[in-house]
Write an enzyme that holds these catalytic residues in place. Structure first.
Site, PDB file in Angstrom:
ATOM      1  N   LYS A 198       0.852  -1.192   0.000  1.00  0.00           N
ATOM      2  CA  LYS A 198       0.000   0.000   0.000  1.00  0.00           C
ATOM      3  C   LYS A 198       0.886   1.241   0.000  1.00  0.00           C
ATOM      4  O   LYS A 198       1.482   1.598   1.009  1.00  0.00           O
ATOM      5  CB  LYS A 198      -0.931   0.051   1.220  1.00  0.00           C
ATOM      6  CG  LYS A 198      -2.035   1.082   0.982  1.00  0.00           C
ATOM      7  CD  LYS A 198      -2.646   1.656   2.240  1.00  0.00           C
ATOM      8  CE  LYS A 198      -1.930   2.828   2.825  1.00  0.00           C
ATOM      9  NZ  LYS A 198      -1.853   4.036   1.970  1.00  0.00           N
ATOM     10  N   GLU A 404       9.777  15.292  15.859  1.00  0.00           N
ATOM     11  CA  GLU A 404      10.181  15.104  14.467  1.00  0.00           C
ATOM     12  C   GLU A 404       9.430  16.110  13.598  1.00  0.00           C
ATOM     13  O   GLU A 404       8.205  16.028  13.457  1.00  0.00           O
ATOM     14  CB  GLU A 404       9.876  13.673  13.998  1.00  0.00           C
ATOM     15  CG  GLU A 404      10.383  13.432  12.596  1.00  0.00           C
ATOM     16  CD  GLU A 404      10.151  12.012  12.091  1.00  0.00           C
ATOM     17  OE1 GLU A 404       9.020  11.523  12.176  1.00  0.00           O
ATOM     18  OE2 GLU A 404      11.120  11.410  11.595  1.00  0.00           O
TER      19      GLU A 404
HETATM   20  P1  NDP Z   1       1.759   8.233   8.528  1.00  0.00           P
HETATM   21  O1  NDP Z   1       2.629   7.424   9.420  1.00  0.00           O
HETATM   22  O2  NDP Z   1       0.402   8.533   9.002  1.00  0.00           O
HETATM   23  O3  NDP Z   1       1.629   7.517   7.084  1.00  0.00           O
HETATM   24  C1  NDP Z   1       2.563   6.588   6.563  1.00  0.00           C
HETATM   25  C2  NDP Z   1       1.824   5.482   5.818  1.00  0.00           C
HETATM   26  O4  NDP Z   1       0.912   4.838   6.706  1.00  0.00           O
HETATM   27  C3  NDP Z   1       1.007   5.958   4.642  1.00  0.00           C
HETATM   28  O5  NDP Z   1       1.028   4.978   3.617  1.00  0.00           O
HETATM   29  C4  NDP Z   1      -0.375   6.075   5.252  1.00  0.00           C
HETATM   30  O6  NDP Z   1      -1.381   6.023   4.259  1.00  0.00           O
HETATM   31  C5  NDP Z   1      -0.402   4.865   6.146  1.00  0.00           C
HETATM   32  N1  NDP Z   1      -1.369   4.926   7.229  1.00  0.00           N
HETATM   33  C6  NDP Z   1      -1.895   6.008   7.850  1.00  0.00           C
HETATM   34  N2  NDP Z   1      -2.758   5.638   8.824  1.00  0.00           N
HETATM   35  C7  NDP Z   1      -2.786   4.280   8.835  1.00  0.00           C
HETATM   36  C8  NDP Z   1      -3.466   3.284   9.609  1.00  0.00           C
HETATM   37  N3  NDP Z   1      -4.309   3.605  10.588  1.00  0.00           N
HETATM   38  N4  NDP Z   1      -3.229   1.978   9.333  1.00  0.00           N
HETATM   39  C9  NDP Z   1      -2.369   1.628   8.373  1.00  0.00           C
HETATM   40  N5  NDP Z   1      -1.706   2.505   7.600  1.00  0.00           N
HETATM   41  C10 NDP Z   1      -1.899   3.827   7.824  1.00  0.00           C
HETATM   42  O7  NDP Z   1       2.565   9.541   8.183  1.00  0.00           O
HETATM   43  P2  NDP Z   1       2.034  10.929   7.588  1.00  0.00           P
HETATM   44  O8  NDP Z   1       2.090  10.839   6.138  1.00  0.00           O
HETATM   45  O9  NDP Z   1       0.734  11.326   8.216  1.00  0.00           O
HETATM   46  O10 NDP Z   1       3.173  11.912   8.131  1.00  0.00           O
HETATM   47  C11 NDP Z   1       3.128  12.371   9.471  1.00  0.00           C
HETATM   48  C12 NDP Z   1       4.513  12.366  10.085  1.00  0.00           C
HETATM   49  O11 NDP Z   1       5.030  11.035  10.076  1.00  0.00           O
HETATM   50  C13 NDP Z   1       5.558  13.166   9.320  1.00  0.00           C
HETATM   51  O12 NDP Z   1       5.483  14.514   9.635  1.00  0.00           O
HETATM   52  C14 NDP Z   1       6.818  12.512   9.798  1.00  0.00           C
HETATM   53  O13 NDP Z   1       7.169  13.058  11.048  1.00  0.00           O
HETATM   54  C15 NDP Z   1       6.442  11.052   9.978  1.00  0.00           C
HETATM   55  N6  NDP Z   1       6.839  10.191   8.837  1.00  0.00           N
HETATM   56  C16 NDP Z   1       7.931   9.414   8.999  1.00  0.00           C
HETATM   57  C17 NDP Z   1       8.371   8.648   7.944  1.00  0.00           C
HETATM   58  C18 NDP Z   1       9.579   7.785   8.068  1.00  0.00           C
HETATM   59  O14 NDP Z   1      10.229   7.519   7.054  1.00  0.00           O
HETATM   60  N7  NDP Z   1       9.897   7.271   9.240  1.00  0.00           N
HETATM   61  C19 NDP Z   1       7.707   8.658   6.648  1.00  0.00           C
HETATM   62  C20 NDP Z   1       6.533   9.490   6.596  1.00  0.00           C
HETATM   63  C21 NDP Z   1       6.138  10.225   7.669  1.00  0.00           C
HETATM   64  P3  NDP Z   1      -1.952   7.361   3.584  1.00  0.00           P
HETATM   65  O15 NDP Z   1      -0.819   8.286   3.314  1.00  0.00           O
HETATM   66  O16 NDP Z   1      -2.574   6.854   2.359  1.00  0.00           O
HETATM   67  O17 NDP Z   1      -2.903   7.927   4.591  1.00  0.00           O
END
Ligand code: NDP
Length: 502
Positions: A198, A404
């Site tokens: 996904k 972060e």
């Molecule tokens: P999320 O952790 O919410 O999203 C990452 C992935 O998880 C996306 O594919 C998202 O889908 C999916 N997701 C969201 N909610 C659920 C759920 N309940 N169950 C399963 N999958 C889910 O990150 P955000 O994009 O909201 O970013 C927020 C913060 O997260 C950033 O500001 C950063 O601090 C951190 N982040 C860290 C990353 C890393 O590499 N460690 C990468 C990205 C973000 P969808 O986008 O389709 O909602």
């Protein structure tokens, strides 16, 4: 006045990328492109203009994909010889290599990353498929002395088998879309698992293009399924599904905790690569000619939308002012622009909401009276371009040093001490533990400090030195398990111990 956006800021796309954008983008389930239950639009974050629409799925599509993955696991993929599995993965690498321009341009226009980074990550993805294809034939068990109660009676043989975990769900974020998908897919396929990927709804395109390449390389139907969809629906459905044996997630720590709860039902194996707030320690004897660009890019690489970003800088008082002067000059010289422009070194924030979050931290730091050394503004142009920003005068208790931010924001704390235990205590005063770096000419200081820093990946006189064969993952709330290298493969393997009376 904000200017009117021009598609791709006037830069040309290759014919293959233009053709791809014109296609209908469905879900990949059981070897076929199928309609979802709705659709969404994806935008170029550098201009805000729409790129294309794509289908999304929910509970029903996830269920369909899990059943297809199970059938492939118990059928053609599970029965395939390791030689054929190896050959098929190498073939996928060749197909990806032949389509590198398409994959690179899709990550540029969907994510906003500069061309030099997208080109590098595409090349790394090809390398990673080849690396894990080569690892298939090296999946080996061991022979072990049989247990005493059997060996006392008769001759016996004890050995271990390494077997695939089964059906794996892989949830990928938006910050390095293709690369994060591949670093999960490649070891899973090498291990013999089947998968449902996904992507993030922000950046669905490069993984969709990859889906066609997977079909072109001849992987059997159902081995790789791609479900775009909203995290709280498609992602949650995957994490909860009783037919999924393993879930691998990269994203925020908050969502990682939700995944663990959702995975409880059938006690899925869970791998998590989560957030970071990585320390960067610059000692008095650091070679500033390498530390200045190195520390700047530790924070600003990928516009700071990078889990291993080094964003908490502990600068020794002896070099603090010179370091700040150098970092300010470096940050001021970074060219912001569209990723397709070869001159661009920093692109836009992924979305309006994320940009607002990052600017909230910058405005908060200004209001707190921290010293602004560089940047601090959002550019007055389409897209969300935030200047590389540096604050000094910070201390470890402030939100800018603890949370972060995931943007181009560096927080600097001046340190007066040479005591390595005291410095490490500052570096370790965080819930995270993903990355970090130490800058010094003294090897003894470097290794003693590295030993004291509680983090999964620490570099000396460089930052974020990750590689296909180097394990990567976090201490503390930065995650569970390791990706890349042998440990990345082990995450998709079970060990079965066998004892035979002979
Ligand atoms: P999320 O952790 O919410 O999203 C990452 C992935 O998880 C996306 O594919 C998202 O889908 C999916 N997701 C969201 N909610 C659920 C759920 N309940 N169950 C399963 N999958 C889910 O990150 P955000 O994009 O909201 O970013 C927020 C913060 O997260 C950033 O500001 C950063 O601090 C951190 N982040 C860290 C990353 C890393 O590499 N460690 C990468 C990205 C973000 P969808 O986008 O389709 O909602």
């Amino acid at each position: 006045m904000t200017s009117v956006p021009v598609p791709f800021d006037g830069h040309a796309l290759s014919p293959e990328t233009t053709a791809f954008l014109g296609q209908t983008h469905r879900l990949l389930i059981n070897g076929e492109w199928v309609d979802g239950s709705g659709d969404m639009e994806t935008r170029d974050p550098a201009t805000g203009l729409a790129l294309t629409r794509f289908h999304i799925g929910g509970v029903a599509e996830v269920d369909h994909a899990v059943k297809a993955a199970r059938a492939a696991f118990e059928g053609p993929w599970g029965r395939m010889t390791v030689a054929d599995r190896t050959a098929m993965l190498h073939k996928l690498a060749r197909v990806m290599d032949a389509n590198a321009t398409l994959l690179t341009e899709l990550d540029i226009i969907d994510n906003g990353m500069p061309r030099f980074i997208a080109g590098l990550t595409t090349a790394n993805c090809v390398e990673m498929i080849d690396y894990y294809a080569g690892a298939v034939m090296r999946i080996e068990g061991t022979t072990i002395a049989p247990p005493r109660h059997i060996a006392a009676e008769t001759e016996a043989l004890t050995y271990t088998l390494r077997e695939p975990v089964g059906v794996a769900a892989q949830i990928v974020p938006w910050n390095v879309p293709l690369s994060t998908a591949i670093l999960k897919l490649a070891p899973a396929l090498a291990a013999g698992c089947t998968v449902i990927v996904k992507p993030s709804e922000e950046t669905p395109l490069s993984v969709l293009a990859l889906g066609q390449m997977i079909l072109d390389a001849g992987l059997p139907a159902g081995v790789v399924n791609i479900i775009n969809g909203v995290g709280a629906q498609a992602g949650q459905a995957l994490a909860e599904h009783p037919g999924v044996d393993k879930i691998s997630f990269t994203g925020s720590t908050a969502t990682g905790k939700r995944i663990i709860q959702a995975a409880l039902g059938n006690l899925k194996k869970v791998s998590l690569e989560l957030g970071g707030k990585s320390p960067v320690v610059v000692m008095p004897d650091a070679d500033l000619s390498i530390a200045i660009p190195g520390v700047a890019l530790a924070t600003f690489f990928l516009q700071g939308q990078n889990c291993m970003a080094g964003t908490r800088i502990f600068a020794h008082a002896a070099i603090h002012d010179e370091l700040m002067e150098g970092l300010a000059a470096f940050a001021g010289g970074m060219t912001l622009g569209h990723g397709l422009d070869p001159a661009t070194v920093q692109g836009p924030m992924i979305s309006d909401a994320h940009s607002a979050k990052v600017m909230g931290y910058i405005d908060g730091a200004k209001a707190q009276g921290l010293t602004l050394v560089a940047g601090g503004q959002k550019l007055d142009r389409p897209g969300n371009f935030i200047q590389p920003t540096i604050f000094t005068g910070c201390d470890n208790a402030m939100p800018i040093m603890r949370e972060e931010i995931f943007g181009p924001v560096m927080a600097v704390q001046k340190i007066e001490t040479d005591d390595l235990d005291a410095i490490a205590a500052l570096a370790n005063d965080t819930p995270y533990g993903l990355s970090g770096s130490v800058w010094t000419r003294d090897l003894s200081t470097a290794h003693r400090l590295v030993k004291r820093i509680r983090s999964g990946h620490v570099s000396i006189n460089c930052h974020g030195a990750v590689g296909t064969n180097i394990p990567f993952g976090g201490y503390g709330q930065s995650g569970w398990g390791r990706e890349f290298g042998q440990e990345g493969l082990d995450a998709y393997l079970e060990t079965k111990a066998v004892t035979a009376r002979l």
